[in-house]
Motif scaffolding. Structure first.
Motif, PDB file in Angstrom:
ATOM      1  N   UNK A 348       2.083 -28.500  25.460  1.00 51.54           N
ATOM      2  CA  UNK A 348       0.893 -28.591  26.303  1.00 51.54           C
ATOM      3  C   UNK A 348      -0.230 -27.730  25.727  1.00 51.54           C
ATOM      4  N   UNK A 349       0.115 -26.510  25.346  1.00 51.88           N
ATOM      5  CA  UNK A 349      -0.910 -25.605  24.832  1.00 51.88           C
ATOM      6  C   UNK A 349      -1.393 -26.004  23.442  1.00 51.88           C
ATOM      7  N   UNK A 350      -0.494 -26.524  22.613  1.00 47.75           N
ATOM      8  CA  UNK A 350      -0.856 -26.827  21.225  1.00 47.75           C
ATOM      9  C   UNK A 350      -1.551 -28.174  21.088  1.00 47.75           C
ATOM     10  N   UNK A 351      -1.089 -29.174  21.848  1.00 44.88           N
ATOM     11  CA  UNK A 351      -1.567 -30.549  21.636  1.00 44.88           C
ATOM     12  C   UNK A 351      -2.421 -31.096  22.778  1.00 44.88           C
ATOM     13  N   UNK A 357      -8.218 -36.918  20.484  1.00 41.89           N
ATOM     14  CA  UNK A 357      -8.777 -36.882  19.128  1.00 41.89           C
ATOM     15  C   UNK A 357      -8.446 -38.127  18.304  1.00 41.89           C
ATOM     16  N   UNK A 358      -9.443 -38.575  17.568  1.00 43.33           N
ATOM     17  CA  UNK A 358      -9.268 -39.587  16.527  1.00 43.33           C
ATOM     18  C   UNK A 358     -10.225 -39.242  15.387  1.00 43.33           C
ATOM     19  N   UNK A 359      -9.662 -38.780  14.284  1.00 40.05           N
ATOM     20  CA  UNK A 359     -10.480 -38.441  13.126  1.00 40.05           C
ATOM     21  C   UNK A 359     -11.382 -37.248  13.319  1.00 40.05           C
ATOM     22  N   UNK A 360     -11.134 -36.433  14.344  1.00 41.09           N
ATOM     23  CA  UNK A 360     -11.940 -35.245  14.616  1.00 41.09           C
ATOM     24  C   UNK A 360     -11.014 -34.073  14.926  1.00 41.09           C
ATOM     25  N   UNK A 361     -11.407 -32.899  14.506  1.00 42.85           N
ATOM     26  CA  UNK A 361     -10.660 -31.691  14.847  1.00 42.85           C
ATOM     27  C   UNK A 361     -11.165 -31.144  16.181  1.00 42.85           C
ATOM     28  N   UNK A 362     -10.282 -30.774  17.095  1.00 42.81           N
ATOM     29  CA  UNK A 362     -10.744 -30.253  18.392  1.00 42.81           C
ATOM     30  C   UNK A 362     -11.362 -28.869  18.299  1.00 42.81           C
ATOM     31  N   UNK A 363     -10.828 -28.030  17.394  1.00 42.03           N
ATOM     32  CA  UNK A 363     -11.401 -26.689  17.186  1.00 42.03           C
ATOM     33  C   UNK A 363     -11.592 -25.918  18.487  1.00 42.03           C
ATOM     34  N   UNK A 364     -10.554 -25.935  19.329  1.00 41.00           N
ATOM     35  CA  UNK A 364     -10.583 -25.215  20.606  1.00 41.00           C
ATOM     36  C   UNK A 364     -11.801 -25.623  21.427  1.00 41.00           C
ATOM     37  N   UNK A 406       1.039 -18.551  16.937  1.00 42.50           N
ATOM     38  CA  UNK A 406      -0.423 -18.520  16.953  1.00 42.50           C
ATOM     39  C   UNK A 406      -1.018 -19.163  15.711  1.00 42.50           C
ATOM     40  N   UNK A 407      -0.501 -18.818  14.554  1.00 49.75           N
ATOM     41  CA  UNK A 407      -1.045 -19.373  13.321  1.00 49.75           C
ATOM     42  C   UNK A 407      -0.858 -20.883  13.265  1.00 49.75           C
ATOM     43  N   UNK A 408       0.291 -21.363  13.714  1.00 51.04           N
ATOM     44  CA  UNK A 408       0.555 -22.806  13.719  1.00 51.04           C
ATOM     45  C   UNK A 408      -0.441 -23.510  14.639  1.00 51.04           C
ATOM     46  N   UNK A 409      -0.681 -22.939  15.807  1.00 52.47           N
ATOM     47  CA  UNK A 409      -1.617 -23.549  16.763  1.00 52.47           C
ATOM     48  C   UNK A 409      -3.022 -23.615  16.179  1.00 52.47           C
ATOM     49  N   UNK A 412      -3.232 -26.497  13.739  1.00 53.08           N
ATOM     50  CA  UNK A 412      -3.297 -27.800  14.409  1.00 53.08           C
ATOM     51  C   UNK A 412      -4.680 -28.016  15.021  1.00 53.08           C
ATOM     52  N   UNK A 413      -5.267 -26.962  15.563  1.00 58.05           N
ATOM     53  CA  UNK A 413      -6.599 -27.074  16.175  1.00 58.05           C
ATOM     54  C   UNK A 413      -7.675 -27.399  15.151  1.00 58.05           C
TER      55      UNK A 413
END
Length: 493
Positions: A348-351, A357-364, A406-409, A412-413
């Motif tokens: 839930x927190x990571x994804x 998203x499609x072709x875009x990074x969410x970047x928090x 944290x680093x993995x999240x 992914x973000x």
């Protein structure tokens, strides 16, 4: 990068030396459909055990093996768990076998999330309602949850280095979940006559998002779809979703303080106490840090039936503890801890932002959008507003389990390589009957976006109400399920 890909027919000439005939390359556009239209074959049934439980129910526990990555089936498998349930019947003549009763149509429940496991069938108020309508039900632990190869910091660590873990997490969105469903459908209906091999789905919240992915890419497997508070925004990046979310959560804060005006000062007292010796010095039973920003997150309850009252009960208890004892007792700390269960659902927190998203990074995205809404700042001159269904990068500091990844999240973000989760063209020519409950007061799935999505799904019939909240499938199950089945069974002249 996808946003820089060349258009169809654009040519590029590559020269290695003068006077050499150039090599012309025609670049074709990369389409996400190519990635989502992956052929799915039947899942391997590993184990099936059936038991009778109280309530005259017969429950079967299923384990399946499915490809970890459907685009690379040879890269290994993961295990998926599901629990099916049907009525337990004791016929007068046990030898009187009826194939029609043994091959009941399937109704698959896709629960909310992402990252939430299914509970036992007895825990859902609608189980018997659906069984009485002639179905057998399948409760699926979506991949990465429950007993379906769960994602935790410890299990992620088994995958290798952080970059490997980040790539692995990309396989746990709705597209893979739907492929798991389709693979399991083929296994469970292998002995059914062709006309009975399709099944029905009911999706709650994120389960509704999965339903739209199913309708987009594997409609041939569906008989009908029932969606409860899950008509997802058809967007390709999350910023507009969270911008709308902050506005809805602000309104719920206003209703909260209108009902409990005495909590304005209580909340400020609690926040002042939390920050007195340094924000984060108070430890929760889960070993996480109780920061002021984490305390604000209990507002996630505002969108549920009884949610405002639940938040008030926590505020009342915490304020009493501080006044009476000068500290928060374990009871108050446990109440705060129990609402914020992100440690138990790291997906839930990571994804959460990546489901848009499609072709875009969410970047928090939620963290960035918060800057546009100063009323949510702790230092606001007015009442301190609680946040809602948002995830923030700092959660991977304040939560004990999330801290480990944290680093993995963050990796992914920052990732922009996300394939499509819906196909508007396919939805516009949809032939699967779709029935959806849309809640005007839904704090989690925006009403306006839901209406837009409903209009883009051909044949989608909606039940719209302003007297139900997001969790109506549990709090008002009989009523909301009846409304959707009335859409299916009745006619409007």
């Amino acid at each position: 990068k996808r946003q820089e890909r060349p258009s169809l027919g654009r040519h590029y000439s590559l020269y290695s030396q003068p006077n050499i005939q150039p090599l012309t390359i025609t670049c074709l556009p990369i389409t996400h459909k190519m990635a989502t239209s992956i052929k799915v074959t039947a899942a391997k049934i590993v184990e099936q055990r059936t038991h009778q439980i109280s309530g005259k129910l017969k429950v079967t526990e299923h384990f399946f093996d499915v490809p970890k990555d459907y685009s690379k089936p040879s890269s290994g498998t993961i295990r998926i768990f599901a629990c099916s349930v049907r009525k337990h019947e004791s016929p007068a003549d046990p030898s009187d076998h009826d194939d029609k009763k043994s091959q009941l149509p399937w109704m698959v429940f896709l629960n909310g999330g992402p990252g939430g496991a299914c509970r036992h069938p007895n825990a859902y108020p609608f189980t018997w309602t659906i069984l009485d309508k002639g179905y057998q039900m399948l409760y699926l632990d979506q991949r990465g949850t429950g007993l379906s190869t769960p994602i935790t910091p410890s299990t992620l660590g088994l995958r290798g280095e952080n970059d490997v873990q980040a790539r692995y997490l990309k396989l746990f969105r709705a597209d893979s979940i739907v492929r798991d469903c389709e693979a399991i459908r083929q296994s469970l209906t292998a002995d059914y006559p062709p006309e009975k091999q399709k099944w029905s789905i009911m999706g709650q919240s994120f389960g509704g998002f999965c339903s739209i992915t199913y309708l987009s890419f594997y409609p041939q497997g569906l008989r009908e779809a029932f969606i409860y508070g899950g008509l997802q925004p058809l967007v390709k990046q999350p910023d507009p979703v969270y911008r709308a979310l902050y506005k809805r959560v602000a309104k719920r804060n206003q209703k909260y303080y209108s009902k409990y005006p005495e909590d304005i000062d209580r909340v400020k007292t609690i926040v002042k106490y939390i920050q007195r010796f340094g924000d984060g010095t108070i430890k929760l039973p889960s070993e996480g840090h109780l920061t002021a920003r984490r305390f604000q997150q209990i507002g996630i309850m505002f969108g549920m039936h009884g949610g405002i009252d639940s938040v008030h009960e926590i505020v009342l208890r915490a304020a009493y503890d501080i006044e009476a004892f000068g500290h928060l007792t374990r009871g108050a700390l446990s109440a705060i801890d129990s609402i914020l269960s992100f440690d138990e659902a790291p997906i839930y927190a990571i994804l959460h932002e990546q489901i848009y998203c499609e072709g875009k990074a969410p970047n928090w995205s939620a963290e960035r959008m918060r800057n546009e809404f100063p009323e949510f700042e702790i230092t606001s001159d007015g009442p301190i507003y609680f946040t809602g269904e948002m995830v923030f990068s700092w959660m991977f500091e304040d939560y004990s389990e999330l801290r480990k990844i944290q680093d993995v999240a963050n990796r992914v973000a920052a990732d922009a390589d996300w394939p499509a989760l819906f196909d508007e063209e396919q939805l516009s020519k949809n032939e699967v009957p779709v029935y959806a409950a849309v809640y005007q007061e839904d704090m989690y799935v925006d009403y306006d976006y839901s209406r837009e999505t409903a209009e883009k799904i051909k044949g989608c019939k909606t039940f719209t109400t302003n007297v139900m909240y997001h969790n109506a499938i549990r709090s008002k199950a009989d009523e909301v399920i009846r409304q959707l089945f009335d859409l299916r069974d009745d006619v409007i002249d």
